[in-house]
Design a protein around this motif. Structure first.
Motif, PDB file in Angstrom:
ATOM      1  N   ALA A  20      34.561  -8.896 -10.553  1.00 48.32           N
ATOM      2  CA  ALA A  20      33.072  -9.653 -10.784  1.00 48.32           C
ATOM      3  C   ALA A  20      32.291  -8.874 -11.824  1.00 48.32           C
ATOM      4  O   ALA A  20      31.172  -9.272 -12.091  1.00 48.32           O
ATOM      5  N   MET A  21      32.804  -7.872 -12.436  1.00 50.18           N
ATOM      6  CA  MET A  21      32.262  -6.975 -13.403  1.00 50.18           C
ATOM      7  C   MET A  21      33.134  -6.717 -14.646  1.00 50.18           C
ATOM      8  O   MET A  21      33.743  -5.958 -14.774  1.00 50.18           O
ATOM      9  N   PRO A  22      33.241  -8.101 -15.478  1.00 50.21           N
ATOM     10  CA  PRO A  22      34.161  -8.251 -16.429  1.00 50.21           C
ATOM     11  C   PRO A  22      33.907  -7.237 -17.669  1.00 50.21           C
ATOM     12  O   PRO A  22      34.728  -6.790 -18.300  1.00 50.21           O
ATOM     13  N   VAL A  23      32.419  -6.648 -17.543  1.00 48.20           N
ATOM     14  CA  VAL A  23      32.077  -5.690 -18.625  1.00 48.20           C
ATOM     15  C   VAL A  23      31.951  -4.369 -18.359  1.00 48.20           C
ATOM     16  O   VAL A  23      31.579  -3.380 -18.883  1.00 48.20           O
ATOM     17  N   GLY A  24      32.451  -4.257 -17.008  1.00 45.66           N
ATOM     18  CA  GLY A  24      32.307  -3.135 -16.403  1.00 45.66           C
ATOM     19  C   GLY A  24      31.084  -2.820 -15.388  1.00 45.66           C
ATOM     20  O   GLY A  24      30.270  -3.609 -15.329  1.00 45.66           O
ATOM     21  N   GLY A  25      31.188  -1.586 -14.751  1.00 49.85           N
ATOM     22  CA  GLY A  25      30.180  -1.327 -13.786  1.00 49.85           C
ATOM     23  C   GLY A  25      30.550  -0.279 -12.900  1.00 49.85           C
ATOM     24  O   GLY A  25      31.445   0.697 -13.156  1.00 49.85           O
ATOM     25  N   LYS A  26      29.861   0.136 -11.807  1.00 53.90           N
ATOM     26  CA  LYS A  26      30.235   1.012 -10.659  1.00 53.90           C
ATOM     27  C   LYS A  26      30.472   0.406  -9.253  1.00 53.90           C
ATOM     28  O   LYS A  26      29.998  -0.735  -9.083  1.00 53.90           O
TER      29      LYS A  26
ATOM     30  N   TYR B  50      30.447   2.511  16.063  1.00 60.74           N
ATOM     31  CA  TYR B  50      31.301   2.087  15.153  1.00 60.74           C
ATOM     32  C   TYR B  50      31.376   3.252  13.790  1.00 60.74           C
ATOM     33  O   TYR B  50      30.413   3.911  13.676  1.00 60.74           O
ATOM     34  N   VAL B  51      32.230   3.040  13.130  1.00 61.23           N
ATOM     35  CA  VAL B  51      32.619   3.839  11.790  1.00 61.23           C
ATOM     36  C   VAL B  51      32.361   2.811  10.995  1.00 61.23           C
ATOM     37  O   VAL B  51      33.094   1.682  10.652  1.00 61.23           O
ATOM     38  N   LEU B  52      31.352   2.961   9.763  1.00 66.23           N
ATOM     39  CA  LEU B  52      31.171   2.008   8.800  1.00 66.23           C
ATOM     40  C   LEU B  52      31.959   2.174   7.540  1.00 66.23           C
ATOM     41  O   LEU B  52      31.798   3.590   6.910  1.00 66.23           O
ATOM     42  N   LEU B  53      32.618   1.353   6.789  1.00 61.54           N
ATOM     43  CA  LEU B  53      33.031   1.515   5.526  1.00 61.54           C
ATOM     44  C   LEU B  53      32.506   0.448   4.526  1.00 61.54           C
ATOM     45  O   LEU B  53      32.686  -0.627   4.771  1.00 61.54           O
ATOM     46  N   SER B  54      31.796   0.880   3.708  1.00 61.58           N
ATOM     47  CA  SER B  54      31.157  -0.086   2.766  1.00 61.58           C
ATOM     48  C   SER B  54      31.366   0.024   1.448  1.00 61.58           C
ATOM     49  O   SER B  54      31.616   1.202   0.759  1.00 61.58           O
ATOM     50  N   ILE B  55      31.678  -1.096   0.500  1.00 59.92           N
ATOM     51  CA  ILE B  55      32.165  -1.303  -0.766  1.00 59.92           C
ATOM     52  C   ILE B  55      30.980  -2.050  -1.571  1.00 59.92           C
ATOM     53  O   ILE B  55      30.961  -3.378  -1.034  1.00 59.92           O
ATOM     54  N   VAL B  56      29.954  -1.359  -2.328  1.00 62.52           N
ATOM     55  CA  VAL B  56      29.007  -2.055  -2.976  1.00 62.52           C
ATOM     56  C   VAL B  56      29.313  -2.207  -4.612  1.00 62.52           C
ATOM     57  O   VAL B  56      29.633  -1.097  -5.147  1.00 62.52           O
ATOM     58  N   ASP B  57      29.268  -3.341  -5.140  1.00 68.85           N
ATOM     59  CA  ASP B  57      29.508  -3.442  -6.660  1.00 68.85           C
ATOM     60  C   ASP B  57      28.193  -4.057  -7.353  1.00 68.85           C
ATOM     61  O   ASP B  57      27.246  -4.578  -6.681  1.00 68.85           O
ATOM     62  N   GLU B  58      28.203  -4.149  -8.468  1.00 65.49           N
ATOM     63  CA  GLU B  58      27.074  -4.508  -9.422  1.00 65.49           C
ATOM     64  C   GLU B  58      27.605  -5.784 -10.180  1.00 65.49           C
ATOM     65  O   GLU B  58      26.779  -6.163 -11.255  1.00 65.49           O
TER      66      GLU B  58
ATOM     67  N   ARG C  18      27.282  -9.331   2.399  1.00 61.80           N
ATOM     68  CA  ARG C  18      25.943  -9.946   1.934  1.00 61.80           C
ATOM     69  C   ARG C  18      25.954  -9.754   0.347  1.00 61.80           C
ATOM     70  O   ARG C  18      26.308  -8.866  -0.297  1.00 61.80           O
ATOM     71  N   SER C  19      25.564 -10.942  -0.208  1.00 64.53           N
ATOM     72  CA  SER C  19      25.419 -11.068  -1.596  1.00 64.53           C
ATOM     73  C   SER C  19      24.513 -12.174  -2.101  1.00 64.53           C
ATOM     74  O   SER C  19      24.413 -13.026  -1.402  1.00 64.53           O
ATOM     75  N   THR C  20      23.851 -11.956  -3.185  1.00 59.27           N
ATOM     76  CA  THR C  20      22.885 -12.774  -3.760  1.00 59.27           C
ATOM     77  C   THR C  20      23.563 -12.992  -5.338  1.00 59.27           C
ATOM     78  O   THR C  20      23.849 -12.132  -6.020  1.00 59.27           O
ATOM     79  N   PRO C  21      23.724 -14.305  -5.988  1.00 55.64           N
ATOM     80  CA  PRO C  21      24.073 -14.405  -7.244  1.00 55.64           C
ATOM     81  C   PRO C  21      23.480 -13.939  -8.214  1.00 55.64           C
ATOM     82  O   PRO C  21      22.313 -13.823  -8.385  1.00 55.64           O
ATOM     83  N   GLY C  22      24.290 -13.126  -8.939  1.00 61.54           N
ATOM     84  CA  GLY C  22      23.632 -12.120 -10.170  1.00 61.54           C
ATOM     85  C   GLY C  22      23.299 -10.909  -9.744  1.00 61.54           C
ATOM     86  O   GLY C  22      22.992 -10.076 -10.469  1.00 61.54           O
ATOM     87  N   GLN C  23      23.332 -10.452  -8.477  1.00 62.65           N
ATOM     88  CA  GLN C  23      23.023  -9.155  -8.042  1.00 62.65           C
ATOM     89  C   GLN C  23      23.993  -8.504  -7.191  1.00 62.65           C
ATOM     90  O   GLN C  23      23.659  -7.506  -6.367  1.00 62.65           O
TER      91      GLN C  23
END
Length: 682
Positions: free
Chosen positions: A439-445, A471-479, A526-531
């Motif tokens: 989802a980050m073809p030019v790079g990111g975090k 609960y134990v939460l594991l989250s993966i967030v991208d740009e 949870r996701s919003t296009p472009g965000q």
């Protein structure tokens, strides 16, 4: 011989003429008695074969006139009739001079035989005799009776014909009604049009399919039914090339009254009148939208099946490579540890050997992770610290996603333990991080976080409801580019992918979803296009401490001279294991073949106490070999080894995890497993 055939029906005369000519007779024909008398005035005949009921002059009258004429009285007369067939008719015919009386139909041989018999008889004494008034009156009376009876029969026949005609008309009316019912009850659309392509008729299914009323269709050109003029002209070419082959089917894009387009299959048939002139066409139209969609879905399923088979093949390949790789690691690790035991700490060679042992153990851990990704690792849930598990994967994840994407690790300092197979955590991280990278073809975090969550009320998530609890939460967030709503509704479907062909299997998120379901957790996206996207995984807290994964200290468990039969088809690992066991104080019998192992067990004077066998071998696997030997030696203990984790899911071996050791293994692990197997109660 010449025969005169008298009959008012041409087909009867034709039959008699063909039959008699075929038997050597010459045949003359007449339509009725009057024509027969005229022929006799001109031609000589040897026999007269006559029907009775004929126009102008019937057969009875003809016979009377012949027998009353001195010129013709000696000509034999045969009655051949289908209408006057009663005994009184026959008696009357013979009374007026007929030689024979035959009823139609009769066998051809009977007719020919009768003619020959009549011709062979002597008719020279027959002469016309004047009849008295009384005798002539009697004959006329009988003749009139015959005619009246036949007229009565004809009247009855005519009445029956009239009734039959009425019945026929009723049948025709009923047939017409049935035809119309059938025509309008057929579910396929039926269209009838003339040679100028004007609509003549159609059934209800056609009107309903296209949305028109019957009045809106009758008399109109068929061009209103097509998507475009090009489709209309294409059908013109099809009509010109039409044959009488009913299997010809044309696929056309049709248009309904409200403008809806649909693909339709049409069968075309020519219409002819009674004179075989073409008057138009009949078309049977079927809406094939659902069928085409079903075929598309079928093709998609077939593609998914091929993809699944490809993934299965890759998994099998990975498992096979891991098996051979683990065998080599076992040799490396075994000999390196034996070298360590024979060198003093502090020497350079001791340090070198320790580096070899560490590298082999890291390689073994990497192999287990790869097998987990290929879905070939046996699932063994255990209590773990999620922070430790994620930390151990970070280097591999960074290498996997490349240098353009940075992984930021933000763990909570303390976490509750969770119950899950560590390889499944590795699988989750790999799938989600690869998706984030794409989802980050030019790079990111990519930010990976852990946290503890306590709920007192239900929490509604995007894909389920989280019940109150810890609960134990594991989250993966991208740009990245984010996920639109349409994709979010389908992203957990197996084989659904937004990537191009050959760039993704469509199994990543469905696998993550399945793992969470299996372990009692819930995934929330949870996701919003472009965000970007935020993927949160909630695993239930396990109320037991995480298992310690520390190396054991203390003396190595050693043997007391017990005899161990070692069977492995790899010569290198066989020698390494034999050397390790010998160094641990055991007597070793070693072979690469299962059949030779049976012979060694049978010839060993002191008997064999333990079988240590590889799970996968060419002639006979370890489980089969153990079952065979235990049938002869019930007290024999056994231990299985393999570098392919899936081998340990064999259902034929009860609780097989208690009797297995995974390659590669250390001296300590081998010593402990062998000692426990030997001292385990039967």
């Amino acid at each position: 011989m010449r025969i005169l055939s008298v009959d008012d029906k041409q087909e009867n005369r034709y039959f008699i003429e063909a039959l008699l000519k075929g038997h050597g007779f010459e045949v003359l024909s007449a339509d009725n008695g009057a024509e027969a008398l005229a022929s006799l005035e001109k031609e000589h005949v040897d026999c007269v074969l006559s029907d009775i009921l004929m126009p102008v002059m019937d057969g009875f009258e003809l016979c009377r006139k012949l027998k009353a004429d001195s010129r013709f009285c000696q000509i034999p007369f045969i009655v051949f009739t289908a209408t006057y067939t009663g005994p009184q008719d026959e008696a009357f015919a013979l009374k007026i001079g007929a030689a024979r009386f035959l009823q139609k139909p009769c066998e051809p041989e009977t007719l020919v035989r009768t003619i020959n018999e009549v011709l062979a008889a002597d008719h020279s004494e027959e002469a016309p005799s004047p009849q008295g008034a009384s005798e002539d009156g009697e004959v006329l009376k009988l003749y009139n009776e015959r005619l009246i009876r036949k007229l009565e029969q004809k009247m009855v026949e005519l009445e029956h014909q009239v009734e039959a005609r009425k019945d026929t008309e009723e049948i025709l009316r009923q047939s017409e009604t049935n035809y119309r019912r059938l025509f309008h009850s057929i579910r396929d659309a039926i269209l009838v049009f003339d040679v100028h392509r004007r609509i003549i008729n159609c059934n209800r299914a056609f009107a309903e399919l296209f949305g028109y009323t019957m009045d809106e269709l009758i008399g109109h050109p068929t061009s209103i039914l097509y998507e475009s003029e090009a489709q209309f002209h294409q059908m013109s070419q099809s009509l010109q090339a039409l044959t009488d082959d009913p299997s010809q089917v044309y696929l056309i894009q049709f248009k309904t009254k409200d403008g809806r387009l649909f693909p339709g299959e049409i069968n075309l048939f020519r219409l002819y009148d009674d004179e075989e002139r073409m008057t138009g066409f009949i078309g049977l139209i079927r809406d094939v939208s659902q069928r085409i969609e079903s075929e598309r879905q079928q093709q998609q399923l077939e593609a998914q099946l091929r993809q699944a088979q490809k993934m299965e093949s890759i998994g099998r390949l990975a498992g096979g490579v891991a098996h051979d790789y683990n065998n080599m690691l076992s040799v490396i690790l075994g000999y390196a540890q034996m070298g360590l035991s024979k060198t003093k700490p502090g020497l350079p060679v001791h340090e070198f050997l320790q580096q070899i042992v560490d590298a082999a153990q890291r390689s073994s851990a990497m192999t287990r992770k790869l097998l987990g990704f290929a879905r070939k690792q046996a699932v063994v849930p255990r209590v773990i610290d999620l922070n430790e598990c994620v930390s151990g994967m970070l280097k591999m994840l960074q290498r996997m996603i490349g240098e353009t994407v940075q992984i930021i690790w933000q763990p909570q300092s303390y976490l509750w333990p969770v119950l899950i197979d560590p390889s499944q955590v590795d699988q989750i991280l790999a799938n989600l991080c690869v998706n984030a990278r794409d989802a980050m073809p030019v790079g990111g975090k990519i930010v990976i976080r852990t946290a503890m969550v306590s709920l007192t009320d239900p929490l509604r998530l995007s894909h389920g409801q989280l019940q109150p609890g810890e609960y134990v939460l594991l989250s993966i967030v991208d740009e990245g580019c984010g996920i639109d709503l349409e994709v979010q509704e389908r992203m957990f479907e197996p084989f659904f992918t937004t990537k191009g062909e050959g760039q993704g299997t469509g199994l990543g998120l469905s696998t993550v979803y399945g793992i969470m379901q299996q372990n009692g957790g819930i995934i929330d996206i949870r996701s919003t296009p472009g965000q970007g996207a935020d993927v949160s995984l909630y695993l239930p807290r396990h109320h037991a401490p995480a298992e310690e994964r520390k190396e054991k200290k203390g003396a190595i468990l050693r043997g007391g001279g017990e005899t161990i039969l070692v069977v492995d088809d790899e010569e290198g690992i066989l020698q390494a294991i034999s050397a390790l066991l010998t160094g641990l104080g055991y007597t070793v019998l070693a072979t690469t073949r299962s059949t030779e192992a049976i012979l060694l067990a049978n010839t060993e004077p002191g008997g064999v106490q333990l079988l240590l066998a590889d799970m996968v071998m060419p002639e006979m696997g370890g489980v089969e070999l153990a079952k065979l030997l235990c049938s002869f030696y019930p007290n024999l203990k056994y231990l299985f080894m393999s570098g392919y984790a899936e081998s340990f899911t064999d259902k034929d071996c009860d609780d097989i995890q208690r009797y297995c050791i995974h390659k590669p293994f250390s001296i300590d692990e081998l010593a402990e497993k062998v000692y426990n197997a030997l001292h385990m109660p039967a």
